[in-house]
Design an enzyme around this catalytic site. Structure first.
Site, PDB file in Angstrom:
ATOM      1  N   THR A   1       0.029  11.238 -11.002  1.00 35.14           N
ATOM      2  CA  THR A   1       1.138  10.279 -11.105  1.00 35.14           C
ATOM      3  C   THR A   1       1.678  10.246 -12.521  1.00 35.14           C
ATOM      4  O   THR A   1       0.955  10.540 -13.472  1.00 35.14           O
ATOM      5  CB  THR A   1       0.740   8.843 -10.711  1.00 35.14           C
ATOM      6  OG1 THR A   1       1.933   8.039 -10.664  1.00 35.14           O
ATOM      7  CG2 THR A   1      -0.218   8.209 -11.686  1.00 35.14           C
TER       8      THR A   1
ATOM      9  N   ASP B   1      -0.332   6.324  -3.127  1.00 35.51           N
ATOM     10  CA  ASP B   1       0.999   5.796  -2.857  1.00 35.51           C
ATOM     11  C   ASP B   1       0.784   4.326  -2.525  1.00 35.51           C
ATOM     12  O   ASP B   1      -0.178   3.972  -1.849  1.00 35.51           O
ATOM     13  CB  ASP B   1       1.658   6.542  -1.702  1.00 35.51           C
ATOM     14  CG  ASP B   1       3.168   6.346  -1.718  1.00 35.51           C
ATOM     15  OD1 ASP B   1       3.763   6.326  -2.810  1.00 35.51           O
ATOM     16  OD2 ASP B   1       3.761   6.193  -0.637  1.00 35.51           O
ATOM     17  N   SER B   2       1.652   3.498  -3.060  1.00 31.85           N
ATOM     18  CA  SER B   2       1.452   2.071  -2.859  1.00 31.85           C
ATOM     19  C   SER B   2       2.795   1.391  -2.713  1.00 31.85           C
ATOM     20  O   SER B   2       3.833   1.981  -3.012  1.00 31.85           O
ATOM     21  CB  SER B   2       0.697   1.487  -4.054  1.00 31.85           C
ATOM     22  OG  SER B   2       1.367   1.807  -5.257  1.00 31.85           O
TER      23      SER B   2
ATOM     24  N   TYR C   1       6.423  -5.862  -8.640  1.00 29.57           N
ATOM     25  CA  TYR C   1       6.698  -7.127  -7.948  1.00 29.57           C
ATOM     26  C   TYR C   1       5.666  -8.217  -8.268  1.00 29.57           C
ATOM     27  O   TYR C   1       5.698  -9.291  -7.660  1.00 29.57           O
ATOM     28  CB  TYR C   1       6.705  -6.887  -6.428  1.00 29.57           C
ATOM     29  CG  TYR C   1       7.772  -5.905  -5.967  1.00 29.57           C
ATOM     30  CD1 TYR C   1       9.066  -6.338  -5.683  1.00 29.57           C
ATOM     31  CD2 TYR C   1       7.496  -4.548  -5.815  1.00 29.57           C
ATOM     32  CE1 TYR C   1      10.047  -5.454  -5.266  1.00 29.57           C
ATOM     33  CE2 TYR C   1       8.461  -3.649  -5.400  1.00 29.57           C
ATOM     34  CZ  TYR C   1       9.735  -4.107  -5.124  1.00 29.57           C
ATOM     35  OH  TYR C   1      10.706  -3.213  -4.714  1.00 29.57           O
TER      36      TYR C   1
ATOM     37  N   LYS D   1      -6.820  -9.123 -11.795  1.00 33.19           N
ATOM     38  CA  LYS D   1      -5.943  -8.469 -10.808  1.00 33.19           C
ATOM     39  C   LYS D   1      -6.693  -7.322 -10.129  1.00 33.19           C
ATOM     40  O   LYS D   1      -6.717  -7.224  -8.906  1.00 33.19           O
ATOM     41  CB  LYS D   1      -4.671  -7.933 -11.468  1.00 33.19           C
ATOM     42  CG  LYS D   1      -3.795  -7.161 -10.476  1.00 33.19           C
ATOM     43  CD  LYS D   1      -2.528  -6.559 -11.053  1.00 33.19           C
ATOM     44  CE  LYS D   1      -1.868  -5.655 -10.005  1.00 33.19           C
ATOM     45  NZ  LYS D   1      -0.668  -4.965 -10.492  1.00 33.19           N
TER      46      LYS D   1
ATOM     47  N   ARG E   1      -4.964  -1.775  -5.150  1.00 27.16           N
ATOM     48  CA  ARG E   1      -5.330  -0.566  -5.897  1.00 27.16           C
ATOM     49  C   ARG E   1      -6.815  -0.617  -6.273  1.00 27.16           C
ATOM     50  O   ARG E   1      -7.515   0.378  -6.199  1.00 27.16           O
ATOM     51  CB  ARG E   1      -4.444  -0.451  -7.157  1.00 27.16           C
ATOM     52  CG  ARG E   1      -4.541   0.896  -7.857  1.00 27.16           C
ATOM     53  CD  ARG E   1      -3.409   1.115  -8.838  1.00 27.16           C
ATOM     54  NE  ARG E   1      -2.125   1.159  -8.160  1.00 27.16           N
ATOM     55  CZ  ARG E   1      -1.260   0.151  -8.089  1.00 27.16           C
ATOM     56  NH1 ARG E   1      -1.489  -0.972  -8.709  1.00 27.16           N
ATOM     57  NH2 ARG E   1      -0.144   0.270  -7.401  1.00 27.16           N
TER      58      ARG E   1
END
Ligand code: IMP
Length: 215
Positions: free
Chosen positions: A8, A69-70, A152, A173, A179
């Site tokens: 990525t 991919d998220s 977001y 988080k 993730r």
């Protein structure tokens, strides 16, 4: 130690993933160490896109490749923005543009349930493929709040924490995120592969493995 290319260019995702995979027996090599490669994310699902990225990067580098991919899935918007999360407000949209469009689409909606989804795929040059998934449920808030995270996060509200994801620290988080869940499962897979590979090396077994450029 197993060398794995991390497929990525998104610096925010790399930062989180490195933190989550700390202590995992793998040396993560960035894509920037290889000639540039553009992978078109044209599959209709998170796992399709993640699998395509992992396969193409492995073929390009000859190394095991890890991709993910998220995205954000919003119930009242029939699953949008979904696989289009990074380009919801257009191809070169900034995070703030995407958030603005989302809040606009959510005007007057009473059902504000949403989920972040992450699919992580590891592709080995011999053709083996491993997949791990993670999900985080929350609701879309009426206005952004918080400076942390990315994307977001400022409008993704977690009732249990009484905070948006952007109001949590990085560690907090990662402990609950989509993730975090997907990559902690992937770390377990990598640990098992690393001990399997060290066994196959000492036993000198498996011709296919010896031809494997990753060895
Ligand atoms: P990808 O790089 O194709 O996986 O796109 C992921 C996109 O989904 C990002 O650009 C964000 O818009 C959104 N997204 C994924 N994970 C997160 C997160 O943890 N926080 C906020 N937004 C996220």
């Amino acid at each position: 130690m197993m060398k794995i290319v991390y497929a990525t260019g998104n610096a925010d995702k790399v930062r989180e993933i490195k933190e989550i995979l700390k202590g995992c027996p793998a040396e993560l090599v960035p894509m920037s160490e290889f000639p540039p490669l553009e992978v078109v994310e044209d599959r209709g699902t998170f796992s399709g896109n993640a699998g395509k990225k992992a396969y193409e990067v492995s073929a390009h580098t000859g190394l095991p490749a890890l991709a993910d991919d998220s995205g954000l899935v919003v119930e009242a918007l029939d699953g949008a923005p979904g696989i289009y999360s990074s380009r919801y407000a257009g191809d070169k949209a900034a995070y703030a543009d995407n958030v603005r469009k989302l809040l606009f689409k959510m005007r007057g909606k009473r059902n504000r349930k949403a989920a972040f989804v992450c699919v992580s795929v590891l592709y080995l040059p011999g053709g083996e493929i491993f997949t791990a998934r993670g999900k985080l449920e929350g609701v879309i808030s009426k206005e952004p709040s918080g400076e942390g995270g990315f994307g977001y996060d400022p409008v993704f509200y977690i009732a249990k924490k009484r905070k948006t994801l952007a109001e949590l620290g990085d560690e907090e988080k990662n402990a609950i995120s989509h993730r975090g869940e997907a990559f902690r499962k992937m770390a377990e897979i990598i640990r098992k592969l690393a001990s399997r590979d060290s066994l196959s090396v000492t036993e000198e077994s498996g011709a296919a493995r010896q031809e494997d450029p990753a060895q």
